[in-house]
Design a protein around this motif. Structure first.
Motif, PDB file in Angstrom:
ATOM      1  N   ILE A 179       0.839  -1.195   0.000  1.00  0.00           N
ATOM      2  CA  ILE A 179       0.000   0.000   0.000  1.00  0.00           C
ATOM      3  C   ILE A 179       0.875   1.246   0.000  1.00  0.00           C
ATOM      4  N   THR A 180       0.645   2.127  -0.953  1.00  0.00           N
ATOM      5  CA  THR A 180       1.322   3.426  -0.995  1.00  0.00           C
ATOM      6  C   THR A 180       0.327   4.494  -0.554  1.00  0.00           C
ATOM      7  N   LYS A 181       0.609   5.135   0.542  1.00  0.00           N
ATOM      8  CA  LYS A 181      -0.312   6.149   1.043  1.00  0.00           C
ATOM      9  C   LYS A 181      -0.341   7.335   0.082  1.00  0.00           C
ATOM     10  N   ASN A 182      -1.492   7.589  -0.467  1.00  0.00           N
ATOM     11  CA  ASN A 182      -1.646   8.715  -1.387  1.00  0.00           C
ATOM     12  C   ASN A 182      -2.272   9.896  -0.666  1.00  0.00           C
ATOM     13  N   ASN A 183      -3.367   9.649  -0.014  1.00  0.00           N
ATOM     14  CA  ASN A 183      -3.971  10.619   0.890  1.00  0.00           C
ATOM     15  C   ASN A 183      -4.889   9.855   1.827  1.00  0.00           C
ATOM     16  N   LYS A 184      -5.648  10.568   2.619  1.00  0.00           N
ATOM     17  CA  LYS A 184      -6.453   9.906   3.635  1.00  0.00           C
ATOM     18  C   LYS A 184      -7.555   9.033   3.033  1.00  0.00           C
ATOM     19  N   LYS A 185      -7.994   9.372   1.838  1.00  0.00           N
ATOM     20  CA  LYS A 185      -9.125   8.657   1.262  1.00  0.00           C
ATOM     21  C   LYS A 185      -8.723   7.597   0.244  1.00  0.00           C
ATOM     22  N   ARG A 186      -7.707   7.901  -0.573  1.00  0.00           N
ATOM     23  CA  ARG A 186      -7.346   7.003  -1.663  1.00  0.00           C
ATOM     24  C   ARG A 186      -5.910   6.515  -1.491  1.00  0.00           C
ATOM     25  N   ASN A 187      -5.741   5.196  -1.678  1.00  0.00           N
ATOM     26  CA  ASN A 187      -4.415   4.590  -1.606  1.00  0.00           C
ATOM     27  C   ASN A 187      -4.128   3.830  -2.889  1.00  0.00           C
ATOM     28  N   LYS A 188      -2.872   3.847  -3.286  1.00  0.00           N
ATOM     29  CA  LYS A 188      -2.438   3.022  -4.402  1.00  0.00           C
ATOM     30  C   LYS A 188      -1.988   1.684  -3.836  1.00  0.00           C
ATOM     31  N   VAL A 189      -2.520   0.604  -4.391  1.00  0.00           N
ATOM     32  CA  VAL A 189      -2.180  -0.736  -3.910  1.00  0.00           C
ATOM     33  C   VAL A 189      -1.601  -1.543  -5.070  1.00  0.00           C
ATOM     34  N   LYS A 190      -0.442  -2.111  -4.840  1.00  0.00           N
ATOM     35  CA  LYS A 190       0.210  -2.967  -5.828  1.00  0.00           C
ATOM     36  C   LYS A 190       0.101  -4.413  -5.361  1.00  0.00           C
ATOM     37  N   PHE A 191      -0.531  -5.241  -6.169  1.00  0.00           N
ATOM     38  CA  PHE A 191      -0.727  -6.654  -5.855  1.00  0.00           C
ATOM     39  C   PHE A 191       0.273  -7.501  -6.638  1.00  0.00           C
ATOM     40  N   ILE A 192       0.984  -8.368  -5.946  1.00  0.00           N
ATOM     41  CA  ILE A 192       1.919  -9.293  -6.585  1.00  0.00           C
ATOM     42  C   ILE A 192       1.171 -10.581  -6.901  1.00  0.00           C
ATOM     43  N   ILE A 193       1.207 -10.994  -8.159  1.00  0.00           N
ATOM     44  CA  ILE A 193       0.443 -12.153  -8.625  1.00  0.00           C
ATOM     45  C   ILE A 193       1.254 -13.439  -8.483  1.00  0.00           C
ATOM     46  N   ARG A 194       0.609 -14.443  -7.945  1.00  0.00           N
ATOM     47  CA  ARG A 194       1.231 -15.764  -7.814  1.00  0.00           C
ATOM     48  C   ARG A 194       0.469 -16.762  -8.670  1.00  0.00           C
ATOM     49  N   LYS A 195       1.185 -17.485  -9.489  1.00  0.00           N
ATOM     50  CA  LYS A 195       0.573 -18.518 -10.316  1.00  0.00           C
ATOM     51  C   LYS A 195       0.697 -19.870  -9.635  1.00  0.00           C
ATOM     52  N   ASN A 196      -0.378 -20.668  -9.731  1.00  0.00           N
ATOM     53  CA  ASN A 196      -0.338 -22.010  -9.161  1.00  0.00           C
ATOM     54  C   ASN A 196      -0.590 -23.040 -10.270  1.00  0.00           C
ATOM     55  N   MET A 237       3.588 -30.713 -10.713  1.00  0.00           N
ATOM     56  CA  MET A 237       2.200 -30.834 -10.288  1.00  0.00           C
ATOM     57  C   MET A 237       1.245 -30.335 -11.372  1.00  0.00           C
ATOM     58  N   ALA A 238       1.625 -29.272 -12.063  1.00  0.00           N
ATOM     59  CA  ALA A 238       0.779 -28.755 -13.140  1.00  0.00           C
ATOM     60  C   ALA A 238       0.685 -29.761 -14.280  1.00  0.00           C
ATOM     61  N   ILE A 239       1.788 -30.419 -14.586  1.00  0.00           N
ATOM     62  CA  ILE A 239       1.794 -31.420 -15.652  1.00  0.00           C
ATOM     63  C   ILE A 239       0.926 -32.618 -15.264  1.00  0.00           C
ATOM     64  N   ILE A 240       1.025 -33.043 -14.002  1.00  0.00           N
ATOM     65  CA  ILE A 240       0.188 -34.147 -13.509  1.00  0.00           C
ATOM     66  C   ILE A 240      -1.288 -33.777 -13.612  1.00  0.00           C
ATOM     67  N   LEU A 241      -1.625 -32.546 -13.208  1.00  0.00           N
ATOM     68  CA  LEU A 241      -3.018 -32.087 -13.255  1.00  0.00           C
ATOM     69  C   LEU A 241      -3.512 -32.017 -14.702  1.00  0.00           C
ATOM     70  N   TYR A 242      -2.685 -31.497 -15.583  1.00  0.00           N
ATOM     71  CA  TYR A 242      -3.057 -31.407 -16.997  1.00  0.00           C
ATOM     72  C   TYR A 242      -3.340 -32.798 -17.574  1.00  0.00           C
ATOM     73  N   ASN A 243      -2.471 -33.741 -17.306  1.00  0.00           N
ATOM     74  CA  ASN A 243      -2.660 -35.105 -17.815  1.00  0.00           C
ATOM     75  C   ASN A 243      -3.929 -35.732 -17.256  1.00  0.00           C
ATOM     76  N   LYS A 244      -4.254 -35.425 -16.001  1.00  0.00           N
ATOM     77  CA  LYS A 244      -5.471 -35.959 -15.394  1.00  0.00           C
ATOM     78  C   LYS A 244      -6.705 -35.385 -16.073  1.00  0.00           C
ATOM     79  N   ILE A 245      -6.676 -34.096 -16.366  1.00  0.00           N
ATOM     80  CA  ILE A 245      -7.794 -33.469 -17.069  1.00  0.00           C
ATOM     81  C   ILE A 245      -8.028 -34.176 -18.402  1.00  0.00           C
ATOM     82  N   LYS A 246      -6.946 -34.380 -19.153  1.00  0.00           N
ATOM     83  CA  LYS A 246      -7.054 -35.030 -20.448  1.00  0.00           C
ATOM     84  C   LYS A 246      -7.569 -36.463 -20.316  1.00  0.00           C
ATOM     85  N   GLU A 247      -7.131 -37.144 -19.277  1.00  0.00           N
ATOM     86  CA  GLU A 247      -7.584 -38.527 -19.040  1.00  0.00           C
ATOM     87  C   GLU A 247      -9.089 -38.553 -18.766  1.00  0.00           C
ATOM     88  N   ILE A 248      -9.561 -37.639 -17.937  1.00  0.00           N
ATOM     89  CA  ILE A 248     -10.983 -37.613 -17.564  1.00  0.00           C
ATOM     90  C   ILE A 248     -11.854 -37.282 -18.767  1.00  0.00           C
TER      91      ILE A 248
END
Length: 360
Positions: A95-112, A133-144
């Motif tokens: 959170i970057t304090k901009n003023n009392k009412k509005r703040n700039k927020v930077k969100f860091i994205i995490r991929k799973n 784990m992603a490869i295992i999940l992908y293969n399971k989707i294709k199998e189903i």
């Protein structure tokens, strides 16, 4: 003198350097102000989530910045409860304090794992080779999908087959904070145990691989935070809640929440309707579409008898609507028709009808 000239040159150089430095700083301040003005503003945690979901659906950024007004830091800490995790989750925010009412927020994205698989299924983006784990999940989707989807199936039939597979093969978990898999599609499809977000992610991946458009809805149900799907069939949207179609401890596949309308699901689910699609019709609702709605005692006997004799599972479902006769008498007529003295059943109350689940 030479010394005086040298001092003057040093002063001039210092003035020039200071001027350049101030110019750069002024430009940076101006640029930051312009960037902040271009940032969208959210006035609630739901609007924050809506902006993040929108940006993640358009691209795969490593971070997202927005202006926030009237949202506390503690609310922001719960942001992952509000966003569609198929496109990523929030790892941290600043959170970057901009003023009392509005703040700039930077969100860091995490991929799973779900993020990588969803991106691969939807956009053809290769899954990183080191994400086992992603490869295992992908293969399971294709199998189903390769197993349960048959040639010539309609989108409705594909959705039903995938729904029934998930409900049949996954058990509702405890949502342990130490087991992230329970909250992910990996838990639902590989570990066979998940909470609502895991069911919803799994349904999203399966539908995506089957070529069926869907979205995730974040809201509340049963006095707790909840997630479910909306599915797009024949130019219309419908609600699909695979989690609630898997009643705890009952070992059955229910269809009480299969392709239902806003009005129907609103009986026990709540969400911000302005931020989601509209589901106005129930023509693709399971019981209507399958001809399993009885409107007279005679119809109940006929439909229930047919289900009892032709269903291979240990249970079956029938919906009743507008039947004013005593339900116990209607059940007795059915039992007489099949030659039984007793039969167990449970009732799920819906807005437009009741669902009877009979146990053989």
């Amino acid at each position: 003198s030479i010394l005086d000239s040298l001092v003057k040159l040093i002063l001039i150089a210092a003035i020039i350097a200071a001027t350049i430095f101030l110019g750069i700083k002024t430009h940076e301040i101006y640029r930051n102000k312009m960037l902040e003005k271009s940032l969208k503003t959210a006035h609630s945690i739901e609007e924050v989530a809506e902006l993040i979901n929108s940006m993640l659906s358009e691209s795969s950024p490593d971070s997202i910045s927005i202006m926030v007004e009237g949202v506390s830091e503690s609310e922001l800490e719960d942001i992952n409860r509000y966003i569609s995790t198929t496109s990523g989750s929030i790892e941290s925010f600043e959170i970057t304090k901009n003023n009392k009412k509005r703040n700039k927020v930077k969100f860091i994205i995490r991929k799973n794992e779900t993020t990588y698989v969803y991106d691969c299924l939807k956009n053809g983006t290769p899954i990183p080779g080191n994400n086992e784990m992603a490869i295992i999940l992908y293969n399971k989707i294709k199998e189903i999908t390769g197993t349960v989807i048959k040639r010539g199936m309609t989108d409705y039939q594909k959705e039903l087959a995938l729904h029934d597979y998930l409900v049949s093969n996954c058990t509702y978990g405890f949502g342990s904070p130490d087991d992230e898999n329970e909250f992910r599609a990996y838990g639902a499809l590989i570990d066979c145990e998940a909470v609502c977000s895991g069911y919803t992610e799994a349904m999203t991946l399966l539908l995506t691989d089957a070529g069926i458009k869907s979205e995730i809805v974040i809201g509340d149900a049963g006095n707790e935070h909840h997630a479910w799907n909306m599915v797009y069939l024949n130019d219309k949207w419908y609600h699909l809640d695979a989690t609630w179609d898997d009643p705890k401890g009952m070992n059955i596949i229910s269809h009480a929440y299969f392709n239902i309308s806003d009005d129907e699901i609103s009986k026990d689910h709540s969400w911000i309707k302005d931020h989601t699609r509209t589901a106005a019709d129930d023509d693709m609702e399971y019981f209507n579409h399958s001809g399993l709605v009885a409107r007279t005692p005679e119809e109940l006997t006929i439909i229930a008898t047919n289900c009892y004799r032709n269903t291979t599972s240990d249970f079956f479902e029938v919906a009743i609507s507008d039947i004013e006769s005593d339900l116990s008498e209607c059940i007795n007529d059915f039992m007489n028709a099949i030659g039984k003295y007793t039969i167990s059943y449970s009732i799920i109350e819906r807005t437009n009808f009741k669902i009877l689940i009979f146990y053989k």
